[in-house]
Design an enzyme around this catalytic site. Structure first.
Site, PDB file in Angstrom:
ATOM      1  N   HIS A   1       0.848  -1.186   0.000  1.00 24.05           N
ATOM      2  CA  HIS A   1       0.000   0.000   0.000  1.00 24.05           C
ATOM      3  C   HIS A   1       0.883   1.236   0.000  1.00 24.05           C
ATOM      4  O   HIS A   1       1.816   1.354   0.790  1.00 24.05           O
ATOM      5  CB  HIS A   1      -0.911   0.042   1.225  1.00 24.05           C
TER       6      HIS A   1
ATOM      7  N   ASP B   1     -15.515   2.109   7.254  1.00 18.99           N
ATOM      8  CA  ASP B   1     -14.441   2.995   6.811  1.00 18.99           C
ATOM      9  C   ASP B   1     -14.868   3.814   5.607  1.00 18.99           C
ATOM     10  O   ASP B   1     -14.558   4.999   5.508  1.00 18.99           O
ATOM     11  CB  ASP B   1     -13.189   2.188   6.474  1.00 18.99           C
TER      12      ASP B   1
ATOM     13  N   ARG C   1     -14.804  12.397   6.756  1.00 25.11           N
ATOM     14  CA  ARG C   1     -13.546  13.079   7.082  1.00 25.11           C
ATOM     15  C   ARG C   1     -13.119  14.011   5.970  1.00 25.11           C
ATOM     16  O   ARG C   1     -12.549  15.079   6.207  1.00 25.11           O
ATOM     17  CB  ARG C   1     -12.443  12.057   7.360  1.00 25.11           C
TER      18      ARG C   1
ATOM     19  N   SER D   1      -7.991   3.542   8.769  1.00 26.01           N
ATOM     20  CA  SER D   1      -8.662   3.485   7.471  1.00 26.01           C
ATOM     21  C   SER D   1      -7.903   2.566   6.513  1.00 26.01           C
ATOM     22  O   SER D   1      -8.477   1.672   5.892  1.00 26.01           O
ATOM     23  CB  SER D   1      -8.770   4.889   6.875  1.00 26.01           C
TER      24      SER D   1
ATOM     25  N   LYS E   1      -8.960  -1.977   5.774  1.00 22.23           N
ATOM     26  CA  LYS E   1      -9.194  -2.579   4.448  1.00 22.23           C
ATOM     27  C   LYS E   1      -8.155  -3.639   4.136  1.00 22.23           C
ATOM     28  O   LYS E   1      -8.473  -4.700   3.582  1.00 22.23           O
ATOM     29  CB  LYS E   1      -9.204  -1.493   3.378  1.00 22.23           C
TER      30      LYS E   1
END
Length: 440
Positions: free
Chosen positions: A82, A161, A168, A183, A187
């Site tokens: 990620h 989320d 947000r 967040s 996931k």
């Protein structure tokens, strides 16, 4: 339990109990807690923070709001990556097939661009026919047959989320590190990968502008992954200058294919190989050489199979913008600065990005760079080419546009490490080790 008491606890710098966290996440997902109440709680978290116990429970509650995927039927270990986002960050495109070619399975759930940062799914959708939306069964089938899949997360994955992220985004609480970490990790943990490598960007083109904040975010996410049984490693990487020579959708796909063909910009190749080695090590695959897989074409073979398995044509011509505008050097000298944020905003305004999630993007739009900091340029030589389908935006890409900085007298800047440090858990907490990999 009620929302007001939960808000007051965090407003008064108290620690939220596991019961409070479980209740507020579940109630918000079901619509029992109003947006304005969750906004107040998010702001209290931004201002007063959360400890590791709170963040871990918050993340677990978001995971529990939806389904969890299971890749235990695969014959090879899983590894995912990620990135926190940047400009020209096309690394996922060559990285996923490269790691798959080396023996690990890569279930890569990716997102779309927003603002100055590009989105992996937007880039891949510039390939004719390619599909981002796959069912869980389709995702598993592509992963099993090709070794890698890059697709959108389904609606059933951490729905809490998805709802909180949208809130947000419009309430000034995106910067809360506990909420960023939970967040991302909710996931990734729900996705079911066995190991995870985090590429936390630092610099003007990144969400984290300084090393201290980036290090806090990286350490928090490594801790969350470890607490949930996912082997997690984080690298901090430089995003003060764009990665590679392109920022856009089809432009970055083209550059990624060049990397898979054994070429491409040195910094993109360097970071791709560094992350591949970390992913393979985390997955327990230690007898593969990712540099060899790039050189012998095996990574390219996986790329072509992966694209085709998701409906794309790997041989199709990529979209080209209708308009191009070349920006030239006003004087001879050395290019001293190329701000990643400014280039990202230019690509966005040219049509490659979006201001709102529902906005369309232009597949061929973006910025193509012809020089990077440290390189000598001559007066009148091209510095960058702007690509767009909108003629007016090709000459005024981003309002208060600042051209790249060049000096006729200064020597090229000293090269510094692009990779600052990596973090991984050990019995004593977090350890750091310097990265000796050079970058621009």
């Amino acid at each position: 339990m009620d929302a007001i008491s939960v808000i007051r606890t965090k407003r008064d710098r108290g620690e939220l109990s596991p019961e409070q966290i479980d209740w507020v996440i579940d109630a918000y997902t079901r619509g029992e807690v109003a947006d304005e109440q969750m906004s107040a709680l998010a702001m209290a978290i931004l201002l007063n923070g959360m400890n590791r116990t709170e963040i871990a429970r918050w993340t677990a509650a978001m995971i529990a709001s939806g389904e969890r995927m299971d890749f235990s039927s695969l014959s090879r270990p899983t590894a995912d990556k990620h990135s926190t986002g940047g400009v020209g960050d096309k690394i996922t495109l060559p990285l996923a097939p490269l790691v798959a070619a080396c023996g690990a399975a890569v279930p890569q759930l990716s997102g779309r661009g927003l603002g100055h940062t590009g989105g992996t799914l937007d880039k891949l959708e510039s390939i004719p026919g390619w599909r981002a939306l796959l069912s869980n069964e389709e995702m598993l089938r592509v992963l099993d047959t090709t070794g890698a899949v890059i697709c959108a997360a389904g609606d059933g994955l951490a729905p809490a989320d998805k709802k909180l992220y949208a809130l947000r985004d419009v309430t000034g609480t995106v910067e809360a590190i506990p909420l960023i970490a939970s967040s991302i990790m909710s996931k990734k943990i729900a996705e079911g990968t066995g190991s995870l490598v985090l590429d936390v960007k630092v610099g003007s083109g990144a969400f984290m502008k300084n090393v201290e904040d980036a290090r806090e975010l990286a350490s928090t996410m490594v801790g969350l992954g470890t607490d949930h049984g996912v082997k997690t490693v984080a690298l901090l990487t430089d995003m003060s200058t764009p990665l590679g020579l392109t920022a856009g959708n089809a432009l970055e796909v083209r550059e990624s294919v060049e990397v898979l063909a054994g070429g491409g910009p040195a910094d993109v190749v360097e970071l791709t190989l560094a992350l591949a080695r970390e992913m393979l090590d985390a997955a327990g695959v230690r007898d593969a050489d990712p540099a060899k897989a790039l050189a012998d074409g095996s990574a390219m073979d996986v790329w072509r199979r992966m694209v085709a398995a998701q409906g794309g044509d790997p041989d199709a011509a990529l979209p080209v913008a209708r308009e191009q505008h070349v920006i030239t050097a006003p004087a001879s000298g050395v290019l001293t600065r190329l701000d990643a944020y400014q280039v990202g905003v230019a690509a966005w305004r040219l049509g490659a990005g979006r201001a709102r999630k529902e906005d369309p993007v232009q597949a061929g739009a973006g910025v193509e760079l012809h020089a990077k900091p440290g390189e000598e340029v001559t007066e009148g030589a091209p510095l960058m080419t702007l690509h767009t389908d909108t003629p007016r935006s090709s000459t005024t890409p981003c309002g208060p546009w600042r051209a790249p900085s060049a000096s006729p007298h200064r020597a090229p800047p000293t090269r510094r490490p692009r990779w600052c440090w990596s973090a991984s858990p050990d019995p004593g907490g977090f350890v750091t080790r310097p990265r000796g990999l050079p970058g621009r």
